[in-house]
Design a protein around this motif. Structure first.
Motif, short mmCIF file in Angstrom:
data_model
loop_
_atom_site.label_atom_id
_atom_site.label_comp_id
_atom_site.label_asym_id
_atom_site.label_seq_id
_atom_site.Cartn_x
_atom_site.Cartn_y
_atom_site.Cartn_z
N GLY A 62 9.54 12.38 3.20
CA GLY A 62 8.19 12.67 3.66
C GLY A 62 7.99 14.13 4.02
N PRO B 260 2.64 5.77 -3.82
CA PRO B 260 1.32 6.22 -3.35
C PRO B 260 1.36 7.57 -2.63
N GLN B 261 2.46 7.86 -1.92
CA GLN B 261 2.53 9.13 -1.19
C GLN B 261 2.51 10.32 -2.14
N MET C 41 0.83 -1.20 0.00
CA MET C 41 0.00 0.00 0.00
C MET C 41 0.87 1.25 0.00
N THR C 42 1.98 1.22 0.75
CA THR C 42 2.83 2.41 0.79
C THR C 42 4.28 2.01 0.54
N ASP D 165 8.33 3.02 1.51
CA ASP D 165 9.04 3.74 2.55
C ASP D 165 9.77 4.93 1.93
N ILE D 166 9.39 6.14 2.31
CA ILE D 166 10.01 7.30 1.69
C ILE D 166 10.87 8.08 2.67
N ALA E 229 -0.91 10.77 -3.49
CA ALA E 229 -1.81 11.40 -2.52
C ALA E 229 -1.52 12.89 -2.41
N ALA F 142 5.32 16.34 2.37
CA ALA F 142 4.20 16.78 3.21
C ALA F 142 4.01 18.28 3.07
#
Lengths: 375, 307
Positions: B9, B137-138, B1-2, B4-5, B141, B13
């Motif tokens: 992040g 995915p991040q 699903m995700t 590791d970033i 999003a 963000a």
């Protein structure tokens, strides 16, 4: 211009006489209404009573006692933890003639409830979350539930559902009750898989919609795939997390309708049961204990029904643990255990059972929680 | 699903937060920019924002269409603007006092009518996935962009062009800069301010609808944490320039995301300090861009604070 608008003395007298008449009429009416009932109970909430959270859980309790015979309930929402609550309580006492008051928010207790309790000695004040001690007035009681056990069970469901072995917690403030919930959530998950870690983000306030949503997004960006929270209204966290595809565990009330597919379970208050017992105790002429606590077994808290994403193995462990907790004396914190700074918090063989008052002054996060208690 | 970033992040963000959180700031500050350029200050936009959030959510829930919700929020905001404009057109009325009164009135009214809409779930506004090129995915999003954000950018550019290049823009600026000059030109100052305030209110209403219909996407009484008030301050910070309003809104949105993002990568000390980042940033920029000789560059001359 200004002269035209100035109030004439005649019209001022006419109007104020009318207002005075209305006040006299309504105040002559109110006491008579109150006398017709057996018990009038006042509820005061810090937020909206349908917030899918803390206030809703109390309002559901108030709704339950309305159904009992001889009970009148008066409620007021959005009362800040300031002198405002004094005014609200005074007006409930003087205009609604309440016999029993439930000021439900944590910050009402000291000094507001204590202050009024010494002034109105024949009234009963029941406060949620405060720590009553013998030097406080005898007509004040404090009640609370061991909801950390609910977060432990949440953690078990989360531990089975997590694939990334990272779970997330959106918390408001680092106070003992919140810290206990965070620790319990992680320890529940670690009872499934000891490699799981829990990331916590503090928003700093009980209700900050945008920051809660940002915190949820940040947790998921870092790989957390099960999210729970301890804020006043979990709606935003639940909706945001489920919208990003993460599983969620509820808190305060049942939020399953917000995310039916992603909702695993939730730690809910069961105030309906607690308030019914308390009110019936008063109606029977008995007194409620000043220091009143309970957990799953006493019906202070309950768990939301398990959601469709909960596997059979998860359900089995969940139900077995729940049965153990129902027997009483269950300890989430069992030695040897360290906090996340490496200090020993429980020696080998030492454990803190759910009723231990030491847990109500918790100031650490256990090993495996990524976060800090200092602001 | 995700994926590791890690430390990535944080910048991600900030970008994502800038896009998600900035839109209400952008709309309210554009609305206030329009109003102030015509020579009025409307401090009531916080109330308009909250009422817009409530009316938008309620309409979207009742009709099933989020766009009707946005429309309703705009109409309600327009109405609040009309009231402000009308009261301020009366002689010897202070626009700041009226604004504060309308702010409290708008919030109270929104809480009153909003009671039945806290529980229901209304449909959300649609998004455009600009991150579809990435398989992380991040990033997907973070780059989910709401249509209102794009409308806001277009609006900022259009408004900047309008002020500079059109007769309408010139008219508003003249009215805002000098009562006497505008009257000498035969302009009806009160009517122009009246309409500018109303249109500004409509924009603030849309900003509110974004809060309740997209991010965070539900109506409750604690929904706005002062975005409307901060946006009014942003206008001064942006020196009454619509394009600068856009950059200022982005800056505030991004800085607001810093606190949670830093906590999520394990920097947990002093988060209250990080939460203050937007304000510290504003202060720093204001000091850096201030000038001892020209006070309040770009301020409309007829504003009650500069007059």
């Amino acid at each position: 211009m200004t002269t035209k608008k100035r109030l004439s003395r005649r019209s001022f007298l006419k109007n104020s006489a009318g207002v005075a008449g209305m006040v006299a009429f309504s105040s002559s009416l109110l006491p008579r209404l109150a006398q017709a009932k057996d018990l009038t109970v006042g509820f005061i909430y810090v937020g909206a009573k349908d917030d899918y959270g803390y206030n809703q859980s109390h309002a559901e309790g108030a709704a339950a006692i309305k159904k009992l015979g001889g009970i009148t309930v008066v409620e007021e929402e959005n009362v800040p933890e300031s002198v405002e609550v004094l005014k609200t309580m005074e007006s409930m006492i003087n205009f609604d003639s309440v016999d029993l008051l439930f000021p439900t928010s944590f910050g009402y207790f000291d000094p507001f409830v204590l202050q009024l309790a010494s002034k109105y000695k024949d009234l009963r004040f029941e406060h949620c979350g405060g720590l009553w001690s013998p030097e406080h007035p005898k007509n004040v009681g404090s009640y609370f539930g061991y909801i950390g056990m609910g977060q432990y069970l949440n953690g078990i469901a989360a531990g089975h559902a997590s694939k990334s072995k990272k779970i997330g917690f959106v918390a408001a403030k680092p106070i003992p009750q919140v810290l206990l919930n965070i620790n319990s959530f992680l320890l529940g998950a670690r009872s499934v898989d000891p490699s799981i870690t829990c990331q916590v983000i503090f928003t700093g306030e009980w209700s900050l919609a945008v920051k809660e949503a940002e915190a949820t997004n940040a947790l998921i960006d870092q790989g957390a795939d099960v999210i729970t929270c301890h804020v006043d209204g979990p709606k935003v966290v639940i909706e945001t997390a489920a919208g990003r595809g993460a599983y969620v565990c509820g808190y305060h009330a049942n939020q399953s309708t917000l995310a039916p597919e992603k909702y695993l379970t939730g730690a809910e208050w069961n105030w309906a049961n607690v308030y019914t017992n308390m009110v019936q105790t008063v109606q029977a002429g008995n007194t409620i204990p000043n220091f009143h606590r309970g957990g799953l077994a006493e019906g202070f808290i309950k768990m939301s029904p398990l959601g469709p994403a909960v596997s059979d193995t998860a359900r089995k462990q969940f139900e077995e643990t729940q049965a153990k907790i129902l027997k009483g004396n269950y300890a989430v914190i069992q030695g040897p255990m360290k906090d996340n700074k490496g200090n020993l918090i429980a020696k080998a063989g030492e454990s803190f059972v759910e009723t231990d008052v030491a847990l109500e002054s918790m100031d650490y996060l256990v090993e495996g929680v990524i976060g800090s208690t200092s602001s | 699903m995700t994926t590791d970033i890690g430390l990535w992040g944080v910048p991600l963000a900030i970008i994502g937060g800038a896009i998600r959180v900035s839109t209400p700031f952008l709309f309210v500050s554009l609305g206030e920019c329009l109003t102030e350029r015509s020579g009025r200050i409307n401090l009531g936009l916080e109330g308009t924002l909250v009422f817009g959030a409530m009316s938008g959510y309620a309409t979207a829930y009742l009709t099933g269409s989020p766009w009707l919700g946005v429309l309703a929020a705009a109409i309600c905001g327009f109405g609040f603007g009309l009231v402000h404009g009308w009261i301020c057109a009366l002689p010897r009325v202070n626009d700041i006092a009226v604004g504060i009164a309308l702010m409290l009135f708008g919030m109270g009214l929104a809480f009153f009518f909003g009671k039945p809409f806290i529980q229901p779930v209304a449909p959300d506004l649609p998004t455009i996935n600009l991150g579809a090129w990435s398989d992380i995915p991040q990033i997907q999003a973070a780059l989910k962009i709401n249509v209102l954000f794009i409308i806001g950018i277009v609006l900022a550019v259009t408004m900047a062009w309008m002020f500079r290049n059109t007769q309408l823009g010139l008219t508003i600026r003249v009215v805002g800069d000098s009562d006497a000059a505008a009257r000498a030109m035969g302009l009806k100052t009160n009517r122009i301010r009246f309409l500018s305030t109303a249109c500004g209110g409509a924009l603030a209403g849309i900003g509110g609808a974004y809060l309740s219909l997209y991010y965070p996407g539900s109506w409750n009484e604690g929904l706005s944490s002062g975005q409307g008030l901060m946006a009014v301050a942003l206008v001064i910070f942006a020196r009454w320039n619509p394009l600068n309003c856009f950059w200022a809104a982005l800056l505030f949105g991004g800085a607001g995301a810093l606190g949670p993002a830093l906590q999520s990568i394990g920097i947990t000390q002093g988060y209250y300090l990080f939460y203050a980042a937007p304000y510290v940033l504003t202060l720093a920029l204001l000091i850096a861009t201030s000038s001892p000789s020209k006070a309040l560059t770009g301020a409309p001359g007829a504003l009650s604070i500069t007059r």
